[in-house]
Design a protein around this motif. Structure first.
Motif, PDB file in Angstrom:
ATOM      1  N   GLU A 123      69.625  38.532  42.366  1.00  0.00           N
ATOM      2  CA  GLU A 123      70.160  39.146  43.586  1.00  0.00           C
ATOM      3  C   GLU A 123      71.692  39.044  43.618  1.00  0.00           C
ATOM      4  OE1 GLU A 123      68.498  38.488  48.047  1.00  0.00           O
ATOM      5  OE2 GLU A 123      69.505  36.736  47.177  1.00  0.00           O
ATOM      6  N   ALA A 124      72.207  37.914  43.114  1.00  0.00           N
ATOM      7  CA  ALA A 124      73.650  37.687  43.117  1.00  0.00           C
ATOM      8  C   ALA A 124      74.331  38.267  41.875  1.00  0.00           C
ATOM      9  CB  ALA A 124      73.937  36.185  43.209  1.00  0.00           C
ATOM     10  N   GLY A 125      73.515  38.763  40.923  1.00  0.00           N
ATOM     11  CA  GLY A 125      74.071  39.320  39.697  1.00  0.00           C
ATOM     12  C   GLY A 125      74.476  38.261  38.673  1.00  0.00           C
ATOM     13  N   PHE A 126      73.947  37.034  38.830  1.00  0.00           N
ATOM     14  CA  PHE A 126      74.276  35.963  37.873  1.00  0.00           C
ATOM     15  C   PHE A 126      73.374  36.088  36.643  1.00  0.00           C
ATOM     16  CE2 PHE A 126      75.380  32.906  41.634  1.00  0.00           C
ATOM     17  CZ  PHE A 126      76.523  33.645  41.901  1.00  0.00           C
ATOM     18  N   GLU A 127      73.976  36.057  35.448  1.00  0.00           N
ATOM     19  CA  GLU A 127      73.186  36.088  34.221  1.00  0.00           C
ATOM     20  C   GLU A 127      73.347  34.745  33.497  1.00  0.00           C
ATOM     21  OE1 GLU A 127      73.262  39.773  31.884  1.00  0.00           O
ATOM     22  OE2 GLU A 127      74.667  40.536  33.370  1.00  0.00           O
ATOM     23  N   ILE A 128      72.504  33.800  33.895  1.00  0.00           N
ATOM     24  CA  ILE A 128      72.591  32.437  33.369  1.00  0.00           C
ATOM     25  C   ILE A 128      71.815  32.351  32.057  1.00  0.00           C
ATOM     26  CG2 ILE A 128      72.321  30.000  33.969  1.00  0.00           C
ATOM     27  CD1 ILE A 128      73.921  31.523  36.074  1.00  0.00           C
ATOM     28  N   GLN A 129      72.435  31.768  31.034  1.00  0.00           N
ATOM     29  CA  GLN A 129      71.806  31.655  29.725  1.00  0.00           C
ATOM     30  C   GLN A 129      71.135  30.282  29.573  1.00  0.00           C
ATOM     31  OE1 GLN A 129      72.330  34.642  27.862  1.00  0.00           O
ATOM     32  NE2 GLN A 129      73.177  35.096  29.885  1.00  0.00           N
ATOM     33  N   SER A 130      70.326  30.180  28.524  1.00  0.00           N
ATOM     34  CA  SER A 130      69.576  28.926  28.339  1.00  0.00           C
ATOM     35  C   SER A 130      70.500  27.775  27.949  1.00  0.00           C
ATOM     36  CB  SER A 130      68.498  29.119  27.269  1.00  0.00           C
ATOM     37  OG  SER A 130      69.114  29.541  26.063  1.00  0.00           O
ATOM     38  N   ASP A 131      71.665  28.113  27.375  1.00  0.00           N
ATOM     39  CA  ASP A 131      72.585  27.034  26.984  1.00  0.00           C
ATOM     40  C   ASP A 131      73.607  26.707  28.091  1.00  0.00           C
ATOM     41  OD1 ASP A 131      74.039  29.356  26.859  1.00  0.00           O
ATOM     42  OD2 ASP A 131      75.072  28.853  24.975  1.00  0.00           O
ATOM     43  N   PHE A 132      73.312  27.120  29.323  1.00  0.00           N
ATOM     44  CA  PHE A 132      74.223  26.871  30.455  1.00  0.00           C
ATOM     45  C   PHE A 132      74.595  25.391  30.559  1.00  0.00           C
ATOM     46  CE2 PHE A 132      74.787  25.358  34.817  1.00  0.00           C
ATOM     47  CZ  PHE A 132      75.841  26.147  35.251  1.00  0.00           C
ATOM     48  N   GLN A 133      75.854  25.130  30.796  1.00  0.00           N
ATOM     49  CA  GLN A 133      76.311  23.766  31.066  1.00  0.00           C
ATOM     50  C   GLN A 133      77.240  23.786  32.262  1.00  0.00           C
ATOM     51  OE1 GLN A 133      78.235  21.844  27.794  1.00  0.00           O
ATOM     52  NE2 GLN A 133      76.339  21.635  26.608  1.00  0.00           N
ATOM     53  N   ARG A 134      77.054  22.830  33.132  1.00  0.00           N
ATOM     54  CA  ARG A 134      77.945  22.731  34.284  1.00  0.00           C
ATOM     55  C   ARG A 134      79.377  22.482  33.821  1.00  0.00           C
ATOM     56  NH1 ARG A 134      75.526  18.303  38.024  1.00  0.00           N
ATOM     57  NH2 ARG A 134      77.565  18.508  39.043  1.00  0.00           N
ATOM     58  N   PHE A 135      80.310  22.920  34.636  1.00  0.00           N
ATOM     59  CA  PHE A 135      81.726  22.839  34.302  1.00  0.00           C
ATOM     60  C   PHE A 135      82.300  21.524  34.819  1.00  0.00           C
ATOM     61  CE2 PHE A 135      86.258  24.109  34.795  1.00  0.00           C
ATOM     62  CZ  PHE A 135      86.477  24.646  33.527  1.00  0.00           C
ATOM     63  N   SER A 136      83.197  20.949  34.044  1.00  0.00           N
ATOM     64  CA  SER A 136      83.851  19.731  34.486  1.00  0.00           C
ATOM     65  C   SER A 136      85.295  20.067  34.868  1.00  0.00           C
ATOM     66  CB  SER A 136      83.826  18.678  33.372  1.00  0.00           C
ATOM     67  OG  SER A 136      83.925  17.393  33.961  1.00  0.00           O
ATOM     68  N   GLN A 137      85.754  19.533  35.998  1.00  0.00           N
ATOM     69  CA  GLN A 137      87.087  19.922  36.481  1.00  0.00           C
ATOM     70  C   GLN A 137      88.181  19.626  35.461  1.00  0.00           C
ATOM     71  OE1 GLN A 137      88.526  18.176  40.206  1.00  0.00           O
ATOM     72  NE2 GLN A 137      89.707  20.013  40.624  1.00  0.00           N
ATOM     73  N   ARG A 138      87.927  18.622  34.647  1.00  0.00           N
ATOM     74  CA  ARG A 138      88.869  18.260  33.591  1.00  0.00           C
ATOM     75  C   ARG A 138      89.244  19.449  32.707  1.00  0.00           C
ATOM     76  NH1 ARG A 138      88.307  16.147  28.295  1.00  0.00           N
ATOM     77  NH2 ARG A 138      89.681  14.358  27.898  1.00  0.00           N
TER      78      ARG A 138
END
Lengths: 394, 394
Positions: free
Chosen positions: B16-31
């Motif tokens: 619905e939001a148009g997000f295409e998340i892949q299986s290798d998704f990793q959260r982002f670190s602010q660093r």
């Protein structure tokens, strides 16, 4: 310390501004302001006045079930004060309450190099545009006049007087006004309406800080100030922002008495504005709405006088003076600031509507009594139910 | 820490939001954010990047004679940042840069008693009105989604990573947007245009602080946040504030890409908004204006992909990704923030004009290429001379 005496035409300027200064004039000391007295003067300070302040500053735990004074009303009021409070509380450790007892500290210094912005008139025009860009609703400029500066500052924290610190080079004063929300003020008296006051101060702090920093970035000195350092209204009148009203408040053409004032002292060369008249003096002569509506009779119903109710009135100025002790006493009983005199003032209108601008023009003509009668007959100035404010937003 | 997995329909919501998340998704670190890297990563940090930051924070002493980069331009830019900077600098002693590295500290606590504001839909409507009253230009609400939260926060001061501190009960996110001045953005690239950025953040800080304190005054928890704690754009898209553009920015219907985002995490029960579509995706497919205009080719001209230029791109999301290293590199060379991609974006318009709203509608139809051609032919998106901005204000 005789900056204002340089001007040869002080009497002419006073006349132009409508100031009637007497020979026994004495400058006002911040210590005698009724809000300051509510900290040091046992005749003013009470459990109620302490509670009055505490309910602005602690997690909410005191409210009434009365409409307009519920938790939700206080929640909005205190949230609106949040930004102003943050600035005010920044330097408590240094015994400073900036914006109310002390001028603001600017975070960045003065640029080494001074920029030339053109003639004082061009510079004034540009500063006004920049101030409006930063969110000022009204901006005017006048010269520094020591008579309206507090003799001394006062600290609500250490309960001590302190000397002013405005450098002597500051020969100009930029006065800003922030309008307060018309619909919130219609709910006065209420804790809800205090959200208009709080938002007015929060926006005011942002504007004076940004303008002052801009001036310092141009290489000139600037001191940003809100209720601290001086009596704001004489500067605002001199800067052409409006006239003086019976309720002791500035009445602007654009928002009537519904404004909060800020000041920026500076050595930037600036052209000055002139006082404006649009009929307020004669209208207030004929109108006693604020005086009649004040629940504690703190507003006079007679002509301007030199009478002082108590030490919270300045000495030696013929004007309408209000009884600050009675006024603040009512605030503490209500446990929130009262703006009934603002609500009922016939100049408290939404002047974006053309027919109200016609009414304002009428109020400045010999037909002022007709306008006054119309104002009452049409029901302007009556309180609206705070519940209506909450639901009308839907 | 698995709040987001409660929802059974995450895939549906992503679609619905148009997000295409892949299986290798990793959260982002602010660093890994390029601004954070400009403090700790020798490949990014340089004398130029240090100077870039210093000129925001010291009394002005560095500027160029180039039009748009003079002392007056920097003076306005830095004054506009003043309020945001003040909040950011409040807790430096505690190794916190609030609003950029850390969430804001609220000055008053949570009220003991919780108020009932009605159904989540009624509460959401009221919170939106209050936020707009505090000055928010756009407000949307969505649910907390841990995937967009930084794995860790990062301190620019001690150069250390730190865990997130958002309490687990915060299941809702209120997203605010502040518009930036259209005429200032037209002068990009210039230090002058940075005044639009600064004013956007200064107003944003005021709004999120006031709204969060209001919620705490109602007896609920709230965390006010600006660029800290999470990636703002996914939350903004989910909250219905706009669509994702080729330049990696949110495109709102009301102001195009000309906005700054704020977030308030809260446990106040609130109804959620839905993502909106008004044709941006297909329009950006056809339009390469930002990509062509970017002086360092930091914006892709192809279709969305999972390619990462470097560690400053999140892993495992198919989307248009920009090269943050090149982008920030240009900022340091210019010695001010660059918004060329915002200036040239066909959605960067003053939509108070009806014919531009017609153009926006056209951009969402199969006639989008005609609209795109018209946009260029009419000269939209071209830079105006900063001197013209200063004099046009007269």
């Amino acid at each position: 310390m005789s900056r204002h005496t340089r001007s040869p035409s002080r009497n002419a300027k006073d006349a132009e501004a409508g100031f009637e200064i007497q020979s026994d004039f004495q400058r006002f000391s911040q210590r005698d302001d009724v809000f300051r007295r509510s900290w040091w003067d046992a005749r003013i300070r009470s459990a109620k006045s302490d509670l009055f302040y505490a309910t602005y500053r602690e997690p909410l735990s005191n409210w009434r079930s009365t409409d307009g004074f519920t938790q939700k009303d206080y929640a909005l009021r205190n949230a609106a004060w949040q930004v102003s409070d943050l600035f005010t509380d920044l330097k408590l450790d240094a015994d400073r309450r900036e914006g109310f007892n002390d001028e603001f500290t600017l975070t960045r210094g003065v640029a080494d190099e001074r920029i030339d912005l053109g003639t004082p008139a061009e510079t004034a025009a540009e500063i006004k545009r920049v101030a409006k860009g930063f969110g000022a609703d009204l901006v005017g400029i006048t010269d520094y006049d020591e008579r309206w500066m507090y003799v001394n500052k006062f600290s609500d924290l250490s309960l001590t007087e302190r000397p002013q610190e405005i450098p002597a080079e500051m020969t100009n004063v930029i006065v800003t006004a922030q309008s307060m929300d018309y619909d919130l003020i219609r709910t006065v008296p209420s804790a809800l309406s205090g959200a208009a006051t709080g938002a007015g101060y929060s926006r005011d702090a942002m504007v004076v800080l940004s303008v002052a920093q801009y001036i310092q970035n141009l290489g000139y000195q600037a001191v940003a100030s809100m209720n601290d350092t001086s009596l704001a209204i004489p500067f605002a009148i001199r800067a052409g922002l409006g006239e003086y009203g019976r309720h002791g408040l500035l009445i602007t053409k654009e928002f009537g008495p519904r404004v909060r004032l800020g000041k920026i002292y500076t050595d930037l060369p600036l052209a000055h504005d002139k006082p404006i008249q649009f009929g307020v003096k004669k209208f207030c002569d004929a109108c006693q709405k604020c005086s009649t509506a004040c629940p504690v009779q703190a507003i006079p119903n007679g002509p301007p006088s030199t009478e002082r109710y108590n030490q919270s009135n300045i000495k030696g100025v013929r004007k309408w003076s209000i009884d600050g002790e009675k006024c603040f006493g009512y605030w503490t009983v209500q446990n929130t600031d009262c703006s009934i005199c603002i609500r009922v003032c016939p100049y408290n209108k939404d002047f974006s509507k053309w027919w109200l601008r016609v009414g304002r023009w009428l109020a400045g003509t010999p037909l002022r009594r007709l306008m006054l009668w119309l104002d009452g007959w049409l029901g302007y100035g009556e309180r609206i139910d705070p519940r209506r404010w909450w639901s009308a937003q839907g």
